[in-house]
Design an enzyme around this catalytic site. Structure first.
Site, PDB file in Angstrom:
ATOM      1  N   ARG A  38       0.820  -1.163  -0.090  1.00  0.00           N
ATOM      2  CA  ARG A  38       0.157   0.038   0.061  1.00  0.00           C
ATOM      3  C   ARG A  38       0.859   1.145  -0.014  1.00  0.00           C
ATOM      4  O   ARG A  38       1.682   1.496   0.958  1.00  0.00           O
ATOM      5  CB  ARG A  38      -0.877  -0.070   1.307  1.00  0.00           C
ATOM      6  CG  ARG A  38      -1.846   1.046   1.152  1.00  0.00           C
ATOM      7  CD  ARG A  38      -2.730   1.071   2.412  1.00  0.00           C
ATOM      8  NE  ARG A  38      -3.763   1.883   2.734  1.00  0.00           N
ATOM      9  CZ  ARG A  38      -4.298   2.271   3.842  1.00  0.00           C
ATOM     10  NH1 ARG A  38      -3.927   1.589   4.887  1.00  0.00           N
ATOM     11  NH2 ARG A  38      -5.300   3.094   4.174  1.00  0.00           N
ATOM     12  N   SER A 106     -12.726  -3.219   0.309  1.00  0.00           N
ATOM     13  CA  SER A 106     -12.896  -2.434   1.759  1.00  0.00           C
ATOM     14  C   SER A 106     -14.289  -2.099   1.891  1.00  0.00           C
ATOM     15  O   SER A 106     -14.671  -1.465   0.971  1.00  0.00           O
ATOM     16  CB  SER A 106     -11.931  -1.469   1.533  1.00  0.00           C
ATOM     17  OG  SER A 106     -10.639  -1.695   1.311  1.00  0.00           O
ATOM     18  N   LYS A 135      -5.798   6.265   9.409  1.00  0.00           N
ATOM     19  CA  LYS A 135      -6.788   6.862   8.741  1.00  0.00           C
ATOM     20  C   LYS A 135      -7.494   7.709   9.758  1.00  0.00           C
ATOM     21  O   LYS A 135      -8.470   7.318  10.566  1.00  0.00           O
ATOM     22  CB  LYS A 135      -8.032   5.981   8.015  1.00  0.00           C
ATOM     23  CG  LYS A 135      -7.341   5.424   6.874  1.00  0.00           C
ATOM     24  CD  LYS A 135      -8.285   4.686   6.007  1.00  0.00           C
ATOM     25  CE  LYS A 135      -7.815   4.117   4.678  1.00  0.00           C
ATOM     26  NZ  LYS A 135      -8.916   3.376   3.911  1.00  0.00           N
TER      27      LYS A 135
END
Length: 207
Positions: A38, A106, A135
């Site tokens: 990622r 997701s 996040k």
């Protein structure tokens, strides 16, 4: 391939915490069963170079290798799969382009989970279970929200969001197939040791 088994300890890279290749090697040595590359905002060429290194490592350790968002990078680096969010390529289109990729979706609610399953996702990354440093403005579904998703879908579910060594048992008891971890492993001083300890707890609970 037993996808459920391979999703038990799903470790996600984060270059803000550690360089990818080195940390992935340590996580695999510690028993990670899946790795997700990622990288936000890196040139595609760099992602491909790193992805190829990770592909080699995951093959050595018999783990799965996923790419976040990017179907093209997944194909270019011979990944096992891709993880798609709501703003990424639609699942059905990704399936047309790359029929052999395992597609993870997701999801942040029961509705999204059911929709992703209907669209043909192979597994779900469901969260955020707890608040997470990775996040900031993410929706928190909690243990209850996670349990509802697990009870309502037939495909494997991987829990994500703020999962660490202290709360992972509680998460696993919902019936998820695995946990996705960033900070608790990539943010640890010793990545291999943090992975080993997490894997040990997972094996104790899931058997």
């Amino acid at each position: 391939m037993n996808l459920r088994k391979k999703l038990r300890l799903y470790v996600i890279t984060d270059r803000r915490l550690k360089p990818e290749v080195e940390s992935v090697k340590e996580a695999l040595e510690g028993g990670a069963t899946s790795i997700q590359l990622r990288i936000k905002n890196a040139p595609t060429r760099e992602m491909i170079e790193i992805g190829k290194e990770i592909r080699k490592l995951t093959e050595e350790y018999d783990a799965l290798y996923f790419v976040d968002d990017r179907v093209d990078v997944a194909l270019a680096t011979n990944a096992d799969g891709v993880q798609l969010g709501l703003e990424d390529m639609p699942i059905s289109l990704a399936r047309d382009i790359a029929p052999n990729l395992v597609i993870g979706a997701s999801v942040y609610s029961l509705e999204e989970a059911l929709q992703a399953e209907k669209e043909g996702a192979d597994y779900l990354g469901a969260g955020s279970v707890f608040p997470t440093p990775t996040k900031k403005d993410v929706k928190i579904i909690g243990i209850e929200g996670l349990s509802r998703i697990v009870e309502s879908v037939k495909i494997p579910v991987v829990a994500i969001g703020g999962i660490n060594h202290e709360n992972v048992k509680e998460v696993l008891k919902t019936g998820v197939d695995g946990v996705a971890v960033i900070s608790a492993i990539m943010g640890a001083e010793n990545v291999k040791k943090a992975t080993e300890e997490m894997r040990k707890i997972i094996e104790e609970v899931l058997g």
